[in-house]
Design a protein around this motif. Sequence first.
Motif, short mmCIF file in Angstrom:
data_model
loop_
_atom_site.label_atom_id
_atom_site.label_comp_id
_atom_site.label_asym_id
_atom_site.label_seq_id
_atom_site.Cartn_x
_atom_site.Cartn_y
_atom_site.Cartn_z
N ASN A 186 0.81 -1.22 0.00
CA ASN A 186 0.00 0.00 0.00
C ASN A 186 0.85 1.27 0.00
O ASN A 186 0.35 2.35 0.33
CB ASN A 186 -0.95 0.00 1.19
CG ASN A 186 -0.23 -0.20 2.53
OD1 ASN A 186 0.88 -0.72 2.57
ND2 ASN A 186 -0.87 0.21 3.62
N VAL A 187 2.12 1.16 -0.36
CA VAL A 187 3.00 2.32 -0.53
C VAL A 187 3.41 2.40 -2.00
O VAL A 187 3.96 1.44 -2.54
CB VAL A 187 4.25 2.23 0.37
CG1 VAL A 187 5.21 3.39 0.08
CG2 VAL A 187 3.86 2.24 1.84
N TYR A 188 3.14 3.52 -2.62
CA TYR A 188 3.37 3.68 -4.06
C TYR A 188 4.35 4.82 -4.31
O TYR A 188 4.17 5.93 -3.82
CB TYR A 188 2.05 3.97 -4.79
CG TYR A 188 0.99 2.93 -4.54
CD1 TYR A 188 1.25 1.58 -4.72
CD2 TYR A 188 -0.28 3.31 -4.11
CE1 TYR A 188 0.28 0.63 -4.50
CE2 TYR A 188 -1.26 2.36 -3.89
CZ TYR A 188 -0.97 1.00 -4.08
OH TYR A 188 -1.93 0.06 -3.85
N GLY A 189 5.37 4.52 -5.08
CA GLY A 189 6.40 5.51 -5.38
C GLY A 189 6.16 6.22 -6.69
O GLY A 189 5.77 5.61 -7.68
N LEU A 190 6.39 7.53 -6.69
CA LEU A 190 6.44 8.31 -7.92
C LEU A 190 7.90 8.69 -8.16
O LEU A 190 8.67 8.86 -7.21
CB LEU A 190 5.59 9.58 -7.81
CG LEU A 190 4.09 9.45 -8.09
CD1 LEU A 190 3.41 8.58 -7.05
CD2 LEU A 190 3.42 10.82 -8.13
N ILE A 191 8.25 8.84 -9.41
CA ILE A 191 9.65 9.12 -9.72
C ILE A 191 9.99 10.59 -9.49
O ILE A 191 9.22 11.49 -9.82
CB ILE A 191 9.99 8.72 -11.18
CG1 ILE A 191 11.48 8.95 -11.44
CG2 ILE A 191 9.13 9.47 -12.17
CD1 ILE A 191 11.99 8.30 -12.67
N GLY A 192 11.15 10.79 -8.86
CA GLY A 192 11.70 12.12 -8.72
C GLY A 192 12.96 12.25 -9.57
O GLY A 192 13.42 11.29 -10.19
N ASN A 193 13.54 13.43 -9.59
CA ASN A 193 14.74 13.63 -10.39
C ASN A 193 15.90 12.76 -9.89
O ASN A 193 16.75 12.33 -10.69
CB ASN A 193 15.15 15.10 -10.42
CG ASN A 193 15.33 15.71 -9.06
OD1 ASN A 193 14.42 15.71 -8.22
ND2 ASN A 193 16.52 16.25 -8.79
N HIS A 194 15.94 12.46 -8.59
CA HIS A 194 17.03 11.63 -8.09
C HIS A 194 16.88 10.18 -8.52
O HIS A 194 17.88 9.52 -8.82
CB HIS A 194 17.12 11.76 -6.56
CG HIS A 194 17.75 13.04 -6.13
ND1 HIS A 194 19.08 13.15 -5.76
CD2 HIS A 194 17.24 14.30 -6.07
CE1 HIS A 194 19.35 14.41 -5.46
NE2 HIS A 194 18.25 15.13 -5.64
N GLU A 195 15.65 9.67 -8.58
CA GLU A 195 15.46 8.32 -9.12
C GLU A 195 15.79 8.27 -10.61
O GLU A 195 16.35 7.29 -11.10
CB GLU A 195 14.02 7.84 -8.89
CG GLU A 195 13.71 7.41 -7.47
CD GLU A 195 13.47 8.59 -6.53
OE1 GLU A 195 13.77 8.46 -5.33
OE2 GLU A 195 12.97 9.65 -7.00
N LEU A 196 15.46 9.34 -11.33
CA LEU A 196 15.77 9.37 -12.76
C LEU A 196 17.28 9.37 -12.97
O LEU A 196 17.80 8.67 -13.85
CB LEU A 196 15.14 10.60 -13.41
CG LEU A 196 15.31 10.71 -14.93
CD1 LEU A 196 14.70 9.52 -15.63
CD2 LEU A 196 14.70 12.00 -15.46
N MET A 197 18.01 10.17 -12.16
CA MET A 197 19.47 10.15 -12.27
C MET A 197 20.02 8.78 -11.94
O MET A 197 20.93 8.28 -12.61
CB MET A 197 20.07 11.20 -11.32
CG MET A 197 19.88 12.64 -11.78
SD MET A 197 20.79 13.84 -10.75
CE MET A 197 19.80 13.81 -9.24
N ALA A 198 19.45 8.14 -10.92
CA ALA A 198 19.94 6.84 -10.50
C ALA A 198 19.74 5.77 -11.56
O ALA A 198 20.66 4.99 -11.86
CB ALA A 198 19.25 6.43 -9.20
N ILE A 199 18.54 5.73 -12.13
CA ILE A 199 18.22 4.64 -13.04
C ILE A 199 19.07 4.68 -14.30
O ILE A 199 19.27 3.67 -14.98
CB ILE A 199 16.71 4.63 -13.38
CG1 ILE A 199 16.25 3.23 -13.76
CG2 ILE A 199 16.37 5.64 -14.46
CD1 ILE A 199 16.31 2.23 -12.65
N LYS A 200 19.60 5.86 -14.63
CA LYS A 200 20.50 5.95 -15.78
C LYS A 200 21.83 5.27 -15.52
O LYS A 200 22.56 4.96 -16.47
CB LYS A 200 20.74 7.43 -16.12
CG LYS A 200 19.52 8.17 -16.65
CD LYS A 200 19.84 9.62 -16.94
CE LYS A 200 18.65 10.38 -17.48
NZ LYS A 200 18.96 11.81 -17.78
N CYS A 201 22.15 5.04 -14.25
CA CYS A 201 23.46 4.48 -13.90
C CYS A 201 23.40 3.08 -13.29
O CYS A 201 24.39 2.35 -13.31
CB CYS A 201 24.18 5.40 -12.91
SG CYS A 201 24.43 7.09 -13.49
#
Length: 253
Positions: free
Chosen positions: A78-93
């Motif tokens: 019941n916890v849902y994550g939305l993407i932030g700029n830090h997750e976007l930076m992370a997923i690229k690496c």
Amino acid sequence: MFIDYIENNFHNILYPKQVEEGFMIYVISDIHGMYDKYKEMLDKIEFSDNDILYVLGDVIDRGKHSIKILQDMMERENVYGLIGNHELMAIKCLRWLCQEITDETLAQLSEEQMLDYVNWIVNGGDQTIQDFIKLSDEERQQIINYIMNFQAYKEIKVNDIEYLLVHAGIDHFDAEKSLDKYDINDLVWARPHFDVPYFDDKYVIVGHTPTFMISHKPEIYHQHHFIDIDCGACYPGGKLACLCLDTMEEFYV
């Protein structure tokens, strides 16, 4: 390209979980690795299996326990994550960080990969990287898959009031443009003009911009049809804030 896959998949996902009547809906943002504050907040709001929590991005970086927070969120249906700029930076690496990091592997990175890596480090990613590379291969893949399923935004209605939940706002806003047509960067890097609302018929709840930059106070900021809930949890004097959408009660730790 991998980033094209990210941008094509970070959009509204419908979750199958059905909750019982009487649940509360909460929003929180910009935890930034502050695991103790995150856990204290869950205790403070008496978060139960029948409640829903939306985390509006920037779970990771800057603080010391980003991976622990992600792993806790993963265990909660019941916890849902939305993407932030830090997750976007992370997923690229994160994909290539699954490899053993050596001088040779670093030398094989493209200029774009190296720039992405440096940008993430400059923005506080070092501690997240250190914790990530300590994980097993299976745990690393679980983290990647989990972040890849973060939503870009979420539209909900509570007490007949419509809300748009998004990390930062909407850059290049066009009232005629469908939300799913925006580039992911428009949703995670925006700095809204809080005196000019995007919509007249719904409230936009964001993080990303610490409220002390607006009101000089670490408190949830309400202006026109904006609500900013990033109260600078990772900064000296900052707080982790949580808003209950059913009652509009504000919580701070």
